[in-house]
Design an enzyme around this catalytic site. Structure first.
Site, PDB file in Angstrom:
ATOM      1  N   PHE A  65      -4.889   3.788  -5.261  1.00 38.11           N
ATOM      2  CA  PHE A  65      -4.674   3.166  -3.949  1.00 38.11           C
ATOM      3  C   PHE A  65      -5.934   2.515  -3.383  1.00 38.11           C
ATOM      4  O   PHE A  65      -5.967   2.159  -2.207  1.00 38.11           O
ATOM      5  CB  PHE A  65      -4.147   4.215  -2.959  1.00 38.11           C
ATOM      6  CG  PHE A  65      -2.819   4.790  -3.357  1.00 38.11           C
ATOM      7  CD1 PHE A  65      -1.632   4.098  -3.107  1.00 38.11           C
ATOM      8  CD2 PHE A  65      -2.738   5.996  -4.032  1.00 38.11           C
ATOM      9  CE1 PHE A  65      -0.400   4.612  -3.500  1.00 38.11           C
ATOM     10  CE2 PHE A  65      -1.505   6.521  -4.426  1.00 38.11           C
ATOM     11  CZ  PHE A  65      -0.336   5.825  -4.164  1.00 38.11           C
ATOM     12  N   CYS A  87      -2.655  -7.521  -6.104  1.00 36.42           N
ATOM     13  CA  CYS A  87      -1.695  -6.415  -6.002  1.00 36.42           C
ATOM     14  C   CYS A  87      -0.433  -6.737  -5.195  1.00 36.42           C
ATOM     15  O   CYS A  87       0.669  -6.673  -5.727  1.00 36.42           O
ATOM     16  CB  CYS A  87      -2.393  -5.189  -5.428  1.00 36.42           C
ATOM     17  SG  CYS A  87      -3.598  -4.542  -6.601  1.00 36.42           S
TER      18      CYS A  87
END
Ligand SMILES: NC(=O)c1ccc[n+]([C@@H]2O[C@H](COP(=O)([O-])OP(=O)(O)OC[C@H]3O[C@@H](n4cnc5c(N)ncnc54)[C@H](O)[C@@H]3O)[C@@H](O)[C@H]2O)c1
Length: 434
Positions: free
Chosen positions: A150, A261
């Site tokens: 993350f 992303c």
């Protein structure tokens, strides 16, 4: 522990360096020979604050090494992270070619049981595919874990060293315990290590990125409505941000999200849902809104110049998809440059760290790349603020006034105070601002 990270890009290099910092012996492997040669010579291939010093420290202490040799990598590690790219395929699905090539090579060289960890962002079912691919080459036992990453580029070291949470997907209690031990040094403040089933872990990463992309596209739609009804998105944002259920982060309107992303992960989740006969209507809209948002300023720029930008010089500040990174994958600046170039504008651009990347992408054929942001605005007819780097926030308007041909600012990230900019003699255009 003896670890290796296969794929030494933004994620692999940061993860490998941080694991070494926590006391592990780490091999970072990549097929890119130049990248590995550079790393061996102390040249860091990406811009990421704090990475260089930490990396060099761990190399000096013998805890971090670099190689292109897969056999050496597999033989010398018990835990292997896969952190290679998973770019979008033509249909939007995640291309697993690199992940599965790595899996096959791991299987070829395995001589004893391993834990293999998918750190790349991969769709539901990939851990099972990776395991199957490894076992086409060997009968030796392997556990495949899903451990999505993350971290945010630009804050990657801090995000890795102090994660909000660590997500582990595994079907083995023993492997779950090993993973907890591996990550324990990073969660001493009590942030959770969440162990769950593999499929849920794989989906968690896509859910997180898609939720964040949704917040951005929602605010951009609100901004577009503000523009029409005469409201100001900044007031609306402040008005909703104080609601704790909504939160202050990620609700800024602008010229759209980019990067490696959000765009690909939203597309991949749409693809996964269609594979399971479900139409994720919200995400299709999120994607559409974002595509349109990248060119939202173009009609305003054309209108400002009476319908044409031919013969006009336009400066852009910011090329990377967000501040503190040199990453230009899917960056709004690329769409703006291409569109304005095709419309006949002369373009000049500055970015604090992404000029080299812009050259690598061939953008210097369409835009003059300037080492200094004031060099970019000299003799320009307008400025477009594309990326909200800190150094652009309080510019010297007096200097700009003296050195620009005409005085228009298109603020693609709403970082300027319209009244202040207008009081300095500029025409101001924001995103959804009065
Ligand atoms: N960049 C981010 O902010 C971020 C954050 C979280 C997750 N992710 C995910 O992590 C994964 C990696 O992303 P990235 O941004 O680090 O990619 P990247 O392109 O920066 O790095 C990938 C690296 O893998 C290497 N590689 C490709 N095939 C290989 C092979 N067969 N063997 C060894 N190395 C190989 C490439 O040479 C490259 O150096 C992606 O799935 C991405 O979605 C990225």
């Amino acid at each position: 522990m003896k670890l290796s990270v296969i794929g030494s890009g933004y994620v692999g290099l940061v993860a490998g360096t941080c694991f070494a910092e926590a006391g592990n012996h780490v091999i970072c492997m990549d097929v890119d020979e130049k990248k590995i040669a550079d790393l061996k010579n102390g040249i860091i291939p990406i811009y990421e604050p704090g990475l260089e010093a930490m990396l060099k420290r761990n190399v000096d202490h013998g805890k971090l090494t670099f190689t292109t040799d897969m056999k050496h990598t597999v033989h010398n590690s018990d835990i292997i992270f896969i952190a290679v790219g998973t770019p979008p395929d033509e249909d939007g699905s995640a291309d697993l070619t690199y992940v599965l090539a790595v899996a096959k090579a791991i299987g070829q060289y395995m001589t004893h049981p391993k834990i293999v960890i998918d750190k790349s962002t991969v769709p539901v079912g990939t851990a099972a595919l990776v395991k199957a691919e490894i076992q086409t080459q060997t009968d030796i036992d392997v556990h495949v874990v899903s451990n999505p990453e993350f971290l945010k580029e630009g804050a990657a070291i801090d995000d890795f060293m102090y994660p909000d949470r660590v997500v582990i997907g595994t079907d083995s209690d023993e492997v779950g315990e090993t993973m907890r031990q591996l990550y324990a040094p990073f969660v001493r403040t009590g942030n959770p290590i969440i162990v769950m089933d593999i499929v849920s872990a794989e989906l968690t990463k896509y859910a997180a990125n898609s939720m964040l992309a949704t917040k951005i596209s929602f605010m951009n739609e609100m901004a577009n409505l503000c523009h029409r009804v005469g409201a100001d998105i900044e007031n609306v944002r402040r008005g909703i941000a104080s609601d704790r259920r909504i939160g202050k982060a990620f609700i800024f309107a602008g010229v759209g999200y980019g990067g490696s992303c959000f765009p690909k992960d939203v597309k991949a989740l749409i693809h996964t849902s269609s594979k399971y006969d479900y139409n994720m209507r919200i995400l299709t809209a999120v994607e559409d809104v974002n595509q349109d948002q990248k060119t939202i300023l173009i009609p305003r720029i054309l209108e400002h110049f009476g319908g044409s930008v031919k013969g006009k010089t336009i400066a852009l500040w910011g090329l990377s998809f967000k501040p503190k990174t040199d990453d230009m994958r899917e960056a709004p600046a690329r769409v703006l440059i291409k569109t304005l170039h095709e419309l006949g504008a002369t373009l000049k651009a500055h970015d604090p760290v992404a000029l080299e990347e812009a050259r690598r992408l061939g953008l210097d054929k369409m835009v003059t790349l300037c080492e200094d942001n004031y060099e970019a605005i000299r003799n320009s007819d307008a400025l477009i603020l594309v990326t909200e780097w800190l150094e652009y926030r309080e510019p010297d308007f007096e200097y700009m006034k003296k050195n620009m041909n005409s005085f228009a600012i298109f603020d693609g990230r709403n970082i300027y105070n319209p009244e202040k900019v207008r009081s300095k003699g500029f025409t101001y255009y924001g995103i959804g601002r009065q």
